[in-house]
Design an enzyme around this catalytic site. Structure first.
Site, PDB file in Angstrom:
ATOM      1  N   THR A   1      -6.213   1.647  -6.801  1.00 59.42           N
ATOM      2  CA  THR A   1      -7.868   1.268  -5.985  1.00 59.42           C
ATOM      3  C   THR A   1      -8.437   2.498  -6.269  1.00 59.42           C
ATOM      4  OG1 THR A   1      -6.328   0.083  -4.305  1.00 59.42           O
ATOM      5  CG2 THR A   1      -8.736   0.778  -3.675  1.00 59.42           C
TER       6      THR A   1
ATOM      7  N   LYS B   1      -8.418  -2.030  -8.971  1.00 56.25           N
ATOM      8  CA  LYS B   1      -8.902  -2.514  -7.929  1.00 56.25           C
ATOM      9  C   LYS B   1     -10.204  -1.886  -7.500  1.00 56.25           C
ATOM     10  CE  LYS B   1      -7.344  -4.550  -3.547  1.00 56.25           C
ATOM     11  NZ  LYS B   1      -8.482  -3.988  -2.380  1.00 56.25           N
TER      12      LYS B   1
ATOM     13  N   HIS C   1     -13.660  -3.434  -0.893  1.00 56.89           N
ATOM     14  CA  HIS C   1     -12.570  -2.874  -0.130  1.00 56.89           C
ATOM     15  C   HIS C   1     -12.708  -3.434   1.156  1.00 56.89           C
ATOM     16  CE1 HIS C   1     -10.005   0.607  -0.081  1.00 56.89           C
ATOM     17  NE2 HIS C   1      -9.654   0.357   1.241  1.00 56.89           N
TER      18      HIS C   1
ATOM     19  N   SER D   1       0.668  -1.091   0.048  1.00 55.26           N
ATOM     20  CA  SER D   1       0.032  -0.044   0.057  1.00 55.26           C
ATOM     21  C   SER D   1       0.818   1.353  -0.073  1.00 55.26           C
ATOM     22  CB  SER D   1      -0.920  -0.037   1.112  1.00 55.26           C
ATOM     23  OG  SER D   1      -1.470   1.182   1.357  1.00 55.26           O
TER      24      SER D   1
ATOM     25  N   TYR E   1      -3.603   5.423  -4.543  1.00 53.79           N
ATOM     26  CA  TYR E   1      -4.869   6.053  -4.785  1.00 53.79           C
ATOM     27  C   TYR E   1      -4.651   7.157  -5.809  1.00 53.79           C
ATOM     28  CZ  TYR E   1      -6.265   3.183  -0.775  1.00 53.79           C
ATOM     29  OH  TYR E   1      -6.433   2.419   0.249  1.00 53.79           O
TER      30      TYR E   1
END
Length: 403
Positions: free
Chosen positions: A156, A256, A280, A108, A130
């Site tokens: 994402t 995603k 999520h 992440s 993101y």
């Protein structure tokens, strides 16, 4: 010496609950609002049955597959999760464990360890981000990931900044100053094993996000809430923005958060090589169905064009097999490995991966399949009412994505 081995992901969960302070555990298990999606992600697997054989079973089974250009030992990937304060080694322990088991790792951008260190521990690392900041910031973040050796990019999209949980939202501090440490001291004292691990490691939980910036200097990293605040203030991306991201990245590219067929098609139009059917982990819009319910329609619609993976609710190897039978190339796990990490560190993550591997192998044997690539819908029993195709409409021509 205490036995650190556990025989199920459920036992890892129980150990994690005992060992983690309430606020840390709450952040790990929380789902949004009522938790309907969180529960359905797990319960959906129980609605699917198997159709086993009893003769001519294969003596050897092959669990290996390829995902995002990486050869992996089984169809399980480490899903990217944010700051991992469940263990002082955090993402490094997960990277070492997954590398030891031949599993690729997602890191992440809100993680607590620099991508350079994680890639060194597991060269099969994908970087997740993101849409945070302007295009220059995003391009710089992606360039840093490429320079570090990331094998793929994950963007994402499934997050609506929903707030409010019926059981209460976990308290996560902005930073660990003296006032905050005094406030959380009772939780640490009542969970001495968790606290002792950090004392032995010589540092407190890292609440910074060293992968958000293009600058690899850890001192320049924003706090988790600093990064989250910037994300909230960034205008929502358009499909054209995702297509632009794809143009900046010349390797495997995963979108995603897909739950609808029309969105899956738009992701393909934007240049995705892989999509993840994801809600999520139940932390986004509550009332969204389980990812397993959305998977068959999406796999049928775009499975010939891109790799389809799934995350959400995977707790057993049988869950992995059911997902593969419904069209997934592989699954991504999140809470399962975090519970292993909280329970026993790197060894706990390895333990979780071994449990999944053994369960997958056992199910292949019973289904008379010599390889995970041979699994089909004929191997499972799906009730007529299971799942629903979430919109097969498209929202415009493919050319509009490249605007």
């Amino acid at each position: 010496m205490a036995n650190t081995w556990f025989e199920s992901v459920a036992e890892a969960h129980r150990r994690a609950k005992r060992r983690l302070p309430k606020s840390v555990y709450g952040a790990l298990v929380a789902g949004s609002e009522q938790g309907m999606t969180l529960r359905d992600n797990i319960d959906a697997y129980n609605e699917i049955g198997f159709a086993p054989h009893i003769g001519d079973l294969p003596d050897e089974r092959d669990l290996a597959t390829t995902v995002m250009g990486q050869d992996v030992s089984m169809p399980v990937l480490i899903s990217p999760t944010g700051v991992q304060a469940v263990h002082p080694d955090g993402e490094l322990a997960v990277a070492r464990a997954s590398a030891a088991r031949g599993v690729a790792m997602g890191l992440s951008s809100f993680g607590s360890r620099p991508i350079e260190d994680v890639v060194a521990a597991n060269p099969q690392t994908f970087f997740q981000t993101y849409w945070v900041g302007d295009r220059d910031a995003i391009a710089g973040r992606m360039a840093r990931a490429k320079q570090a050796g990331a094998k793929g990019m994950i963007v994402t999209l499934d997050w609506t900044f929903s707030e409010g949980r019926d059981w209460g939202s976990p308290t996560i501090p902005e930073r660990l100053d003296l006032k905050t440490m005094a406030q959380f001291a009772p939780q640490g004292i009542t969970h001495p094993r968790w606290l002792l691990r950090y004392l032995r490691a010589g540092h407190l939980p890292n609440l910074k996000t060293p992968n958000v910036d293009a600058d690899p200097d850890p001192a320049a990293a924003p706090t988790f809430f600093g990064a989250y605040g910037e994300w909230m203030q960034t205008k929502q991306p358009r499909w054209a923005d995702i297509a632009w991201m794809r143009e900046q990245w010349d390797g495997p590219f995963m979108v995603k958060g897909v739950m609808r067929i029309d969105d899956a098609k738009r992701a393909v139009d934007a240049g995705a090589t892989t999509i993840s059917v994801s809600n999520h982990g139940g932390n986004n819009m509550d009332g969204t169905p389980a990812t397993l319910r959305a998977l068959p329609g999406i796999a049928e619609a775009v499975g010939d064009d891109v790799e389809v993976v799934l995350d959400g609710g995977v707790r057993r190897g049988s869950d992995v097999v059911k997902a593969l039978c419904l069209g997934a190339r592989a699954v991504m796990i999140g809470r399962a490995y975090l519970w292993g990490l909280a329970a026993e560190g790197q060894a706990g993550v390895e333990n979780v991966l071994d449990i999944l591997r053994n369960d997958i192998d056992s199910n292949l044997l019973g289904l008379r399949r010599a390889s995970v690539r041979d699994l089909t819908r004929d191997d499972i029993i799906v009730p007529p009412s299971f799942g629903e195709k979430l919109s097969s409409r498209t929202t415009g021509p493919a050319e509009s994505v490249r605007a």
